[in-house]
Design a protein around this motif. Sequence first.
Motif, PDB file in Angstrom:
ATOM      1  N   LEU A  23       0.832  -1.218   0.000  1.00  0.00           N
ATOM      2  CA  LEU A  23       0.000   0.000   0.000  1.00  0.00           C
ATOM      3  C   LEU A  23       0.860   1.259   0.000  1.00  0.00           C
ATOM      4  CD1 LEU A  23      -2.889  -0.945   2.398  1.00  0.00           C
ATOM      5  CD2 LEU A  23      -3.025  -0.520  -0.044  1.00  0.00           C
ATOM      6  N   HIS A  24       1.920   1.271   0.797  1.00  0.00           N
ATOM      7  CA  HIS A  24       2.788   2.439   0.830  1.00  0.00           C
ATOM      8  C   HIS A  24       3.425   2.672  -0.542  1.00  0.00           C
ATOM      9  CE1 HIS A  24       5.459   5.471   2.459  1.00  0.00           C
ATOM     10  NE2 HIS A  24       6.447   4.885   1.812  1.00  0.00           N
ATOM     11  N   LYS A  25       3.918   1.608  -1.143  1.00  0.00           N
ATOM     12  CA  LYS A  25       4.534   1.724  -2.468  1.00  0.00           C
ATOM     13  C   LYS A  25       3.526   2.208  -3.508  1.00  0.00           C
ATOM     14  CE  LYS A  25       7.249  -1.004  -5.787  1.00  0.00           C
ATOM     15  NZ  LYS A  25       7.011  -0.097  -6.836  1.00  0.00           N
ATOM     16  N   ASP A  29       3.700   5.810  -5.479  1.00  0.00           N
ATOM     17  CA  ASP A  29       3.790   5.894  -6.941  1.00  0.00           C
ATOM     18  C   ASP A  29       2.631   6.681  -7.541  1.00  0.00           C
ATOM     19  OD1 ASP A  29       6.076   4.383  -6.862  1.00  0.00           O
ATOM     20  OD2 ASP A  29       5.081   2.490  -7.371  1.00  0.00           O
ATOM     21  N   GLU A  30       1.436   6.494  -7.008  1.00  0.00           N
ATOM     22  CA  GLU A  30       0.240   7.122  -7.569  1.00  0.00           C
ATOM     23  C   GLU A  30       0.054   8.581  -7.138  1.00  0.00           C
ATOM     24  OE1 GLU A  30      -1.935   5.785  -9.828  1.00  0.00           O
ATOM     25  OE2 GLU A  30      -0.452   4.164  -9.952  1.00  0.00           O
ATOM     26  N   TYR A  35       1.463  11.896   0.556  1.00  0.00           N
ATOM     27  CA  TYR A  35       0.179  11.202   0.701  1.00  0.00           C
ATOM     28  C   TYR A  35       0.391   9.815   1.304  1.00  0.00           C
ATOM     29  CZ  TYR A  35      -4.267   8.995  -0.219  1.00  0.00           C
ATOM     30  OH  TYR A  35      -5.448   8.327  -0.064  1.00  0.00           O
ATOM     31  N   ALA A  36       1.414   9.093   0.827  1.00  0.00           N
ATOM     32  CA  ALA A  36       1.683   7.751   1.323  1.00  0.00           C
ATOM     33  C   ALA A  36       2.006   7.783   2.816  1.00  0.00           C
ATOM     34  CB  ALA A  36       2.833   7.115   0.548  1.00  0.00           C
ATOM     35  N   HIS A  37       2.806   8.750   3.229  1.00  0.00           N
ATOM     36  CA  HIS A  37       3.161   8.871   4.640  1.00  0.00           C
ATOM     37  C   HIS A  37       1.926   9.208   5.479  1.00  0.00           C
ATOM     38  CE1 HIS A  37       5.786   9.555   8.034  1.00  0.00           C
ATOM     39  NE2 HIS A  37       5.188  10.709   8.245  1.00  0.00           N
ATOM     40  N   ARG A  38       1.112  10.125   5.005  1.00  0.00           N
ATOM     41  CA  ARG A  38      -0.100  10.502   5.723  1.00  0.00           C
ATOM     42  C   ARG A  38      -1.055   9.316   5.836  1.00  0.00           C
ATOM     43  NH1 ARG A  38      -1.756  14.846   2.897  1.00  0.00           N
ATOM     44  NH2 ARG A  38      -0.425  16.165   4.140  1.00  0.00           N
ATOM     45  N   PHE A  39      -1.172   8.540   4.763  1.00  0.00           N
ATOM     46  CA  PHE A  39      -2.017   7.345   4.785  1.00  0.00           C
ATOM     47  C   PHE A  39      -1.539   6.376   5.863  1.00  0.00           C
ATOM     48  CE2 PHE A  39      -2.632   2.923   3.589  1.00  0.00           C
ATOM     49  CZ  PHE A  39      -4.007   2.865   3.464  1.00  0.00           C
TER      50      PHE A  39
END
Length: 58
Positions: A23-25, A29-30, A35-39
């Motif tokens: 999910l982080h990757k 990428d998207e 955003y990935a860190h916040r997620f």
Amino acid sequence: MSRKEIINEVEELMTSYCKDCFLHKHHKDERGRRYAHRFCITECTVGEKIKSIGSKLS
């Protein structure tokens, strides 16, 4: 629980669950790194667990 034990527990969680997280990757990428860190911090169950353990340090 000592500070060292708390840090080791967080490190163990990150090593076992977060190291190769799909999910982080995917989010990185998207939508980008921020955003990935916040997620990870707000929506991921492992991230919430790490956050709750980390709050014991304060």
